[in-house]
Design a protein around this motif. Structure first.
Motif, PDB file in Angstrom:
ATOM      1  N   ILE A 175     -42.377  33.646  10.150  1.00 49.05           N
ATOM      2  CA  ILE A 175     -42.450  34.260  11.489  1.00 49.05           C
ATOM      3  C   ILE A 175     -41.700  33.394  12.489  1.00 49.05           C
ATOM      4  O   ILE A 175     -40.919  33.894  13.300  1.00 49.05           O
ATOM      5  N   PHE A 176     -41.923  32.081  12.425  1.00 50.97           N
ATOM      6  CA  PHE A 176     -41.211  31.154  13.315  1.00 50.97           C
ATOM      7  C   PHE A 176     -39.699  31.243  13.095  1.00 50.97           C
ATOM      8  O   PHE A 176     -38.924  31.302  14.049  1.00 50.97           O
ATOM      9  N   LEU A 177     -39.270  31.272  11.845  1.00 55.21           N
ATOM     10  CA  LEU A 177     -37.840  31.338  11.522  1.00 55.21           C
ATOM     11  C   LEU A 177     -37.217  32.643  12.007  1.00 55.21           C
ATOM     12  O   LEU A 177     -36.137  32.629  12.603  1.00 55.21           O
ATOM     13  N   LEU A 178     -37.889  33.762  11.780  1.00 55.09           N
ATOM     14  CA  LEU A 178     -37.353  35.050  12.213  1.00 55.09           C
ATOM     15  C   LEU A 178     -37.225  35.138  13.727  1.00 55.09           C
ATOM     16  O   LEU A 178     -36.218  35.628  14.246  1.00 55.09           O
ATOM     17  N   ILE A 179     -38.231  34.662  14.430  1.00 55.43           N
ATOM     18  CA  ILE A 179     -38.167  34.709  15.894  1.00 55.43           C
ATOM     19  C   ILE A 179     -37.110  33.733  16.410  1.00 55.43           C
ATOM     20  O   ILE A 179     -36.338  34.049  17.309  1.00 55.43           O
ATOM     21  N   SER A 180     -37.054  32.544  15.826  1.00 60.27           N
ATOM     22  CA  SER A 180     -36.097  31.535  16.283  1.00 60.27           C
ATOM     23  C   SER A 180     -34.663  31.959  16.036  1.00 60.27           C
ATOM     24  O   SER A 180     -33.817  31.880  16.927  1.00 60.27           O
ATOM     25  N   LYS A 181     -34.374  32.398  14.825  1.00 60.19           N
ATOM     26  CA  LYS A 181     -32.999  32.763  14.478  1.00 60.19           C
ATOM     27  C   LYS A 181     -32.639  34.163  14.946  1.00 60.19           C
ATOM     28  O   LYS A 181     -31.539  34.398  15.431  1.00 60.19           O
TER      29      LYS A 181
END
Length: 168
Positions: free
Chosen positions: A112-118
């Protein structure tokens, strides 16, 4: 009284998360005690309460971390609700289940963090090292979760005679 005890434990966990966490750091990787609380809530409480606890603790974690606001509250809420929804089909007291769910929830939290960040913010993240650190954090959280769950269960048993699933 149970809610008061859980609020006190929440304060203790936030102190662990913000002040004492550096003592638990291994090669720059820290455990996520707030995630462990969200997982415990999902395994032992009603799914809506688990989502609320995950959201509230995640929101406070967002406010204290000065990073992407809302990411922790979203991920912890989803994890608490998802595990709470699956709880009827699993035995949450089983140690293997606790390890497995903590490990999988750590990966879900990271994704979730990766999808939102990238995806939304176009932040550059080295994917291979991110997943490597996520693997180590998953193992780390999985090893810390059962003692934390045991502590929460003891507190829960002080306030309820039949500590199964609670709708507060």
């Amino acid at each position: 009284m149970f809610i008061l005890a859980m609020a006190f434990l929440g304060i203790v966990i936030f102190i662990l998360e913000t002040v004492v966490i550096d003592l638990f750091t291994i090669r720059g990787i820290k455990p996520d005690f707030i995630l462990i609380v969200a997982i415990y809530s999902g395994l032992c409480l009603d799914k809506n309460i688990a989502a609320g606890i995950g959201f509230t603790f995640g929101l406070i974690q967002d406010a204290l971390s000065f990073k992407l606001m809302g990411v922790n509250s979203l991920s912890k809420c989803l994890i608490g609700f998802s595990i709470g929804s699956l709880r009827e089909k699993i035995l949450g007291e089983d140690l293997i289940v606790q390890y497995l769910f903590t490990f999988m929830a750590t990966f879900l939290n990271g994704i979730i963090f990766l999808l939102i960040s990238k995806g939304l913010l176009s932040v550059e993240i080295e994917t291979l090292s991110f997943f490597w650190s996520l693997l180590i954090q998953g193992i780390y959280n999985s090893l810390l979760a059962p003692p934390v769950f045991l502590l929460f269960n003891k507190i829960r048993r002080l306030y309820y005679k039949n500590p199964v699933i609670y709708k507060l």
